[in-house]
Enzyme design. Structure first.
Site, PDB file in Angstrom:
ATOM      1  N   ARG A  13      33.208  46.304  57.079  1.00 28.87           N
ATOM      2  CA  ARG A  13      33.973  47.011  56.048  1.00 28.87           C
ATOM      3  C   ARG A  13      34.009  48.515  56.302  1.00 28.87           C
ATOM      4  O   ARG A  13      34.776  49.224  55.651  1.00 28.87           O
ATOM      5  CB  ARG A  13      33.360  46.761  54.669  1.00 28.87           C
ATOM      6  CG  ARG A  13      33.514  45.339  54.158  1.00 28.87           C
ATOM      7  CD  ARG A  13      32.903  45.192  52.789  1.00 28.87           C
ATOM      8  NE  ARG A  13      32.860  43.810  52.337  1.00 28.87           N
ATOM      9  CZ  ARG A  13      33.849  43.198  51.686  1.00 28.87           C
ATOM     10  NH1 ARG A  13      34.950  43.863  51.404  1.00 28.87           N
ATOM     11  NH2 ARG A  13      33.728  41.945  51.304  1.00 28.87           N
ATOM     12  N   ARG A  39      49.417  35.133  39.022  1.00 30.68           N
ATOM     13  CA  ARG A  39      48.686  33.865  39.181  1.00 30.68           C
ATOM     14  C   ARG A  39      48.061  33.413  37.860  1.00 30.68           C
ATOM     15  O   ARG A  39      47.441  34.205  37.153  1.00 30.68           O
ATOM     16  CB  ARG A  39      47.568  34.015  40.227  1.00 30.68           C
ATOM     17  CG  ARG A  39      48.091  34.201  41.626  1.00 30.68           C
ATOM     18  CD  ARG A  39      47.033  33.961  42.691  1.00 30.68           C
ATOM     19  NE  ARG A  39      45.911  34.871  42.654  1.00 30.68           N
ATOM     20  CZ  ARG A  39      45.202  35.219  43.723  1.00 30.68           C
ATOM     21  NH1 ARG A  39      45.510  34.714  44.904  1.00 30.68           N
ATOM     22  NH2 ARG A  39      44.186  36.051  43.611  1.00 30.68           N
ATOM     23  N   ARG A  91      42.494  34.621  35.845  1.00 34.27           N
ATOM     24  CA  ARG A  91      41.145  35.023  36.242  1.00 34.27           C
ATOM     25  C   ARG A  91      40.963  36.527  36.054  1.00 34.27           C
ATOM     26  O   ARG A  91      41.908  37.296  36.181  1.00 34.27           O
ATOM     27  CB  ARG A  91      40.890  34.656  37.718  1.00 34.27           C
ATOM     28  CG  ARG A  91      40.761  33.165  37.923  1.00 34.27           C
ATOM     29  CD  ARG A  91      40.392  32.817  39.343  1.00 34.27           C
ATOM     30  NE  ARG A  91      41.388  33.291  40.302  1.00 34.27           N
ATOM     31  CZ  ARG A  91      41.579  32.743  41.497  1.00 34.27           C
ATOM     32  NH1 ARG A  91      40.861  31.712  41.876  1.00 34.27           N
ATOM     33  NH2 ARG A  91      42.483  33.222  42.320  1.00 34.27           N
ATOM     34  N   ARG A  96      40.131  47.418  43.411  1.00 34.21           N
ATOM     35  CA  ARG A  96      39.798  46.745  44.668  1.00 34.21           C
ATOM     36  C   ARG A  96      40.643  47.278  45.823  1.00 34.21           C
ATOM     37  O   ARG A  96      40.156  47.439  46.947  1.00 34.21           O
ATOM     38  CB  ARG A  96      39.987  45.230  44.527  1.00 34.21           C
ATOM     39  CG  ARG A  96      38.972  44.577  43.592  1.00 34.21           C
ATOM     40  CD  ARG A  96      39.224  43.086  43.439  1.00 34.21           C
ATOM     41  NE  ARG A  96      38.794  42.341  44.603  1.00 34.21           N
ATOM     42  CZ  ARG A  96      39.120  41.074  44.832  1.00 34.21           C
ATOM     43  NH1 ARG A  96      39.895  40.420  43.971  1.00 34.21           N
ATOM     44  NH2 ARG A  96      38.690  40.442  45.909  1.00 34.21           N
ATOM     45  N   LYS A 146      44.273  35.956  53.931  1.00 34.78           N
ATOM     46  CA  LYS A 146      43.243  35.660  54.942  1.00 34.78           C
ATOM     47  C   LYS A 146      42.617  34.282  54.698  1.00 34.78           C
ATOM     48  O   LYS A 146      42.409  33.516  55.629  1.00 34.78           O
ATOM     49  CB  LYS A 146      42.133  36.726  54.928  1.00 34.78           C
ATOM     50  CG  LYS A 146      42.609  38.143  55.167  1.00 34.78           C
ATOM     51  CD  LYS A 146      41.458  39.111  55.384  1.00 34.78           C
ATOM     52  CE  LYS A 146      40.443  39.159  54.252  1.00 34.78           C
ATOM     53  NZ  LYS A 146      40.993  39.629  52.967  1.00 34.78           N
TER      54      LYS A 146
END
Length: 240
Positions: free
Chosen positions: A115, A154, A187, A198, A40
């Site tokens: 949400r 990542r 991270r 999540r 997004k």
């Protein structure tokens, strides 16, 4: 308000040309939905510029309202200082205020809101009072397993912000920045455990929102597992 005498001619002309280009664009009111890492954030700047929309990120708007001490911002600050959640009505009110700005004249992109179905209903009620409605909900659909591979691979060079991916864009030497030779870090949010929680929250809270808008016939499912440029082409096709 800025004094126009202090604005450079180049900046004035650039803004004038942008507004002339935007005047012929159709109004669009969009919501972006998708799990973390679905792309997004990559697509929203393109959509904003291409269709002359304002980008409404509710977290940023709340902080700005509190900092500016607007009436709604004062209420939000009181709630936060008591350790309470900011109410849905307050957030929708802050969105309503933002829509009065000239930058939102042609429409908006909402990212991160609604949400829940209740939030979606309150948003629709507010828009109905303004005589408008949501035109499209772009659903960045992607399989959880693909997301896990995309996110947990990542790695970042902290001082420069350069990013790498163990599969898609690996450094020349594993775990080391190509330019400085310094170690890369991952991270905290990019671990499998954090992603799992999540994603669980996303599926539980937000999938009913997708179904809510699906019943209205405004959902557009995007193949978010594709390369960014392919997703951009799909977005333009959906919005044309």
């Amino acid at each position: 308000m800025a004094n126009l005498e202090d604005v450079t001619s180049v900046d004035l002309m650039t803004e004038l040309l942008r507004r002339m280009k935007c005047s012929s664009k159709p109004d669009k009111r969009l919501i972006l939905v998708g799990p973390p890492g679905s792309g997004k954030g990559t697509q929203s700047p393109m959509i904003k510029d291409e269709y002359c929309l304002c980008h409404l990120a509710t977290g940023d708007m709340l902080r700005a309202a509190v900092a500016d001490k607007t009436p709604l911002g004062v209420q939000a600050k009181e709630a936060m200082e008591k350790g309470e959640l900011v109410s849905d009505d307050l957030v929708v009110g802050i969105i309503d205020d933002a829509l009065k700005k000239p930058s939102c004249h042609k429409g908006f992109i909402l990212d991160g809101f609604p949400r829940t179905v209740v939030q979606a209903q309150k948003l629709d009620e507010m828009l109905e009072k303004r005589g408008t409605k949501i035109d499209k909900v772009l659903n960045f659909a992607i399989d959880d397993a693909i997301l896990e591979e995309r996110i947990t691979g990542r790695w970042i060079h902290p001082s420069s912000g350069r990013s790498y991916h163990t599969k898609f864009a690996p450094p020349k030497v594993p775990g080391v920045d190509d330019v400085t030779g310094e170690p890369l870090i991952q991270r905290k949010d990019d671990t499998a455990a954090v992603l799992k929680s999540r994603l669980e929250a996303f599926h539980k809270q937000t999938e009913p929102v997708i179904e809510y808008y699906n019943k209205m016939g405004v959902i557009a499912n995007l193949p978010a597992e594709k390369a960014p440029q392919e997703v951009t082409a799909e977005v333009k096709k959906v919005l044309s």
